[in-house]
Design a protein around this motif. Structure first.
Motif, PDB file in Angstrom:
ATOM      1  N   GLU A 114       0.825  -1.204   0.000  1.00 48.40           N
ATOM      2  CA  GLU A 114       0.000   0.000   0.000  1.00 48.40           C
ATOM      3  C   GLU A 114       0.865   1.263   0.000  1.00 48.40           C
ATOM      4  N   THR A 115       1.954   1.249   0.757  1.00 50.71           N
ATOM      5  CA  THR A 115       2.857   2.397   0.814  1.00 50.71           C
ATOM      6  C   THR A 115       3.484   2.668  -0.551  1.00 50.71           C
ATOM      7  N   VAL A 116       3.959   1.618  -1.199  1.00 47.60           N
ATOM      8  CA  VAL A 116       4.566   1.766  -2.524  1.00 47.60           C
ATOM      9  C   VAL A 116       3.512   2.225  -3.533  1.00 47.60           C
ATOM     10  N   ASP A 117       2.308   1.669  -3.436  1.00 50.15           N
ATOM     11  CA  ASP A 117       1.246   2.045  -4.358  1.00 50.15           C
ATOM     12  C   ASP A 117       0.851   3.511  -4.189  1.00 50.15           C
ATOM     13  N   MET A 118       0.833   3.998  -2.969  1.00 44.64           N
ATOM     14  CA  MET A 118       0.517   5.411  -2.731  1.00 44.64           C
ATOM     15  C   MET A 118       1.584   6.307  -3.369  1.00 44.64           C
ATOM     16  N   ALA A 119       2.846   5.923  -3.251  1.00 44.03           N
ATOM     17  CA  ALA A 119       3.935   6.688  -3.871  1.00 44.03           C
ATOM     18  C   ALA A 119       3.788   6.669  -5.398  1.00 44.03           C
ATOM     19  N   ARG A 120       3.444   5.511  -5.927  1.00 42.12           N
ATOM     20  CA  ARG A 120       3.251   5.370  -7.377  1.00 42.12           C
ATOM     21  C   ARG A 120       2.127   6.283  -7.863  1.00 42.12           C
ATOM     22  N   ARG A 121       1.018   6.278  -7.125  1.00 39.04           N
ATOM     23  CA  ARG A 121      -0.107   7.143  -7.507  1.00 39.04           C
ATOM     24  C   ARG A 121       0.270   8.621  -7.423  1.00 39.04           C
ATOM     25  N   GLY A 122       1.069   8.976  -6.421  1.00 42.77           N
ATOM     26  CA  GLY A 122       1.502  10.370  -6.273  1.00 42.77           C
ATOM     27  C   GLY A 122       2.318  10.842  -7.464  1.00 42.77           C
ATOM     28  N   ILE A 123       3.269  10.037  -7.889  1.00 44.85           N
ATOM     29  CA  ILE A 123       4.084  10.383  -9.060  1.00 44.85           C
ATOM     30  C   ILE A 123       3.201  10.475 -10.301  1.00 44.85           C
ATOM     31  N   HIS A 124       2.310   9.520 -10.441  1.00 46.40           N
ATOM     32  CA  HIS A 124       1.397   9.476 -11.583  1.00 46.40           C
ATOM     33  C   HIS A 124       0.512  10.731 -11.613  1.00 46.40           C
ATOM     34  N   ASN A 125      -0.017  11.114 -10.467  1.00 39.37           N
ATOM     35  CA  ASN A 125      -0.882  12.296 -10.384  1.00 39.37           C
ATOM     36  C   ASN A 125      -0.126  13.571 -10.734  1.00 39.37           C
ATOM     37  N   GLN A 126       1.097  13.711 -10.219  1.00 36.07           N
ATOM     38  CA  GLN A 126       1.901  14.900 -10.530  1.00 36.07           C
ATOM     39  C   GLN A 126       2.183  14.989 -12.022  1.00 36.07           C
ATOM     40  N   ALA A 127       2.522  13.862 -12.622  1.00 33.55           N
ATOM     41  CA  ALA A 127       2.808  13.846 -14.059  1.00 33.55           C
ATOM     42  C   ALA A 127       1.548  14.177 -14.866  1.00 33.55           C
ATOM     43  N   ALA A 128       0.403  13.701 -14.434  1.00 30.00           N
ATOM     44  CA  ALA A 128      -0.853  14.006 -15.130  1.00 30.00           C
ATOM     45  C   ALA A 128      -1.148  15.503 -15.064  1.00 30.00           C
ATOM     46  N   GLU A 129      -0.916  16.105 -13.908  1.00 24.18           N
ATOM     47  CA  GLU A 129      -1.118  17.553 -13.776  1.00 24.18           C
ATOM     48  C   GLU A 129      -0.166  18.317 -14.686  1.00 24.18           C
ATOM     49  N   MET A 130       1.093  17.858 -14.771  1.00 24.93           N
ATOM     50  CA  MET A 130       2.061  18.503 -15.647  1.00 24.93           C
ATOM     51  C   MET A 130       1.630  18.372 -17.111  1.00 24.93           C
ATOM     52  N   LEU A 131       1.125  17.212 -17.488  1.00 30.31           N
ATOM     53  CA  LEU A 131       0.654  17.009 -18.858  1.00 30.31           C
ATOM     54  C   LEU A 131      -0.503  17.956 -19.168  1.00 30.31           C
ATOM     55  N   MET A 132      -1.427  18.096 -18.243  1.00 36.48           N
ATOM     56  CA  MET A 132      -2.550  19.020 -18.448  1.00 36.48           C
ATOM     57  C   MET A 132      -2.044  20.454 -18.625  1.00 36.48           C
ATOM     58  N   GLU A 133      -1.060  20.850 -17.819  1.00 31.87           N
ATOM     59  CA  GLU A 133      -0.484  22.198 -17.935  1.00 31.87           C
ATOM     60  C   GLU A 133       0.190  22.392 -19.288  1.00 31.87           C
ATOM     61  N   ARG A 134       0.962  21.392 -19.728  1.00 29.15           N
ATOM     62  CA  ARG A 134       1.701  21.497 -20.990  1.00 29.15           C
ATOM     63  C   ARG A 134       0.756  21.522 -22.196  1.00 29.15           C
ATOM     64  N   LEU A 135      -0.408  20.915 -22.046  1.00 31.55           N
ATOM     65  CA  LEU A 135      -1.375  20.896 -23.150  1.00 31.55           C
ATOM     66  C   LEU A 135      -2.361  22.057 -23.096  1.00 31.55           C
ATOM     67  N   GLU A 136      -2.257  22.879 -22.055  1.00 30.21           N
ATOM     68  CA  GLU A 136      -3.186  23.998 -21.912  1.00 30.21           C
ATOM     69  C   GLU A 136      -3.154  24.878 -23.160  1.00 30.21           C
ATOM     70  N   GLY A 137      -4.348  25.192 -23.671  1.00 27.49           N
ATOM     71  CA  GLY A 137      -4.468  25.984 -24.878  1.00 27.49           C
ATOM     72  C   GLY A 137      -4.374  25.165 -26.156  1.00 27.49           C
ATOM     73  N   LYS A 138      -3.945  23.900 -26.032  1.00 26.67           N
ATOM     74  CA  LYS A 138      -3.831  23.020 -27.193  1.00 26.67           C
ATOM     75  C   LYS A 138      -4.891  21.919 -27.168  1.00 26.67           C
ATOM     76  N   ILE A 139      -4.958  21.216 -26.009  1.00 20.15           N
ATOM     77  CA  ILE A 139      -5.946  20.147 -25.832  1.00 20.15           C
ATOM     78  C   ILE A 139      -6.463  20.231 -24.408  1.00 20.15           C
ATOM     79  N   GLU A 140      -7.763  20.275 -24.260  1.00 20.55           N
ATOM     80  CA  GLU A 140      -8.383  20.249 -22.931  1.00 20.55           C
ATOM     81  C   GLU A 140      -8.633  18.788 -22.564  1.00 20.55           C
ATOM     82  N   LEU A 141      -8.123  18.404 -21.381  1.00 19.82           N
ATOM     83  CA  LEU A 141      -8.270  17.039 -20.876  1.00 19.82           C
ATOM     84  C   LEU A 141      -8.854  17.071 -19.482  1.00 19.82           C
TER      85      LEU A 141
END
Length: 160
Positions: A114-141
């Motif tokens: 569970e501890t490792v999975d929480m860390a995995r989800r945290g990294i995944h969530n941060q990367a998803a937020e970064m992807l949304m920021e990088r696509l801002e104005g180009k693709i809405e997700l």
């Protein structure tokens, strides 16, 4: 009428040199979940007003992510290109934590998993937020679409 969603997604198989069973399972799940529920709205207006649904091809070319967007009938609409430099650390961390997760599944306690999975989800969530920021104005997700796309971006980076 607008239908801002992906109805088909393909990864450029020439980009992917190798993947193990765990990665293949992640890819299948990400694609299945993405096609079941997503919000994907390119922001460029097309002369005929086309606004979805979309077919998408993801590939990496010269260190850049290319998102080819096509109409439902497979005719081309546009390509969105993103530099991947800002994602390299997240991709590396995601691979490392996924390796730890797969190892933990086979020999760790439920609490450790569970501890490792929480860390995995945290990294995944941060990367998803970064992807949304990088696509801002180009693709809405939406957030879930961004998470699944990040998983697929990671799959494109497996070099063996």
């Amino acid at each position: 009428m607008a239908d801002p969603r992906i109805i088909d997604i393909t990864l450029d198989e020439r980009t992917i040199l190798w993947r193990n069973a765990d990665v293949e399972q992640e890819r299948r799940i990400a694609i299945f979940d993405l096609l079941e529920d997503n919000h994907f709205a390119p922001q460029r207006k097309h002369p005929d007003g086309y606004a979805g649904p979309y077919r998408v091809l993801l590939r990496v070319e010269e260190g850049r992510l290319v998102i080819e967007i096509r109409r439902e009938d497979d005719s081309p609409l546009e390509a969105v290109i993103l530099a991947l430099g800002r994602f390299r650390r997240s991709i590396r961390e995601y691979f490392a934590i996924c390796d730890s997760y797969y190892q933990a599944i086979s020999n760790a306690s439920p609490q450790q998993i569970e501890t490792v999975d929480m860390a995995r989800r945290g990294i995944h969530n941060q990367a998803a937020e970064m992807l949304m920021e990088r696509l801002e104005g180009k693709i809405e997700l939406d957030f879930d679409t961004a998470r699944r796309l990040f998983t697929l971006i990671c799959v494109l980076h497996i070099k063996g």
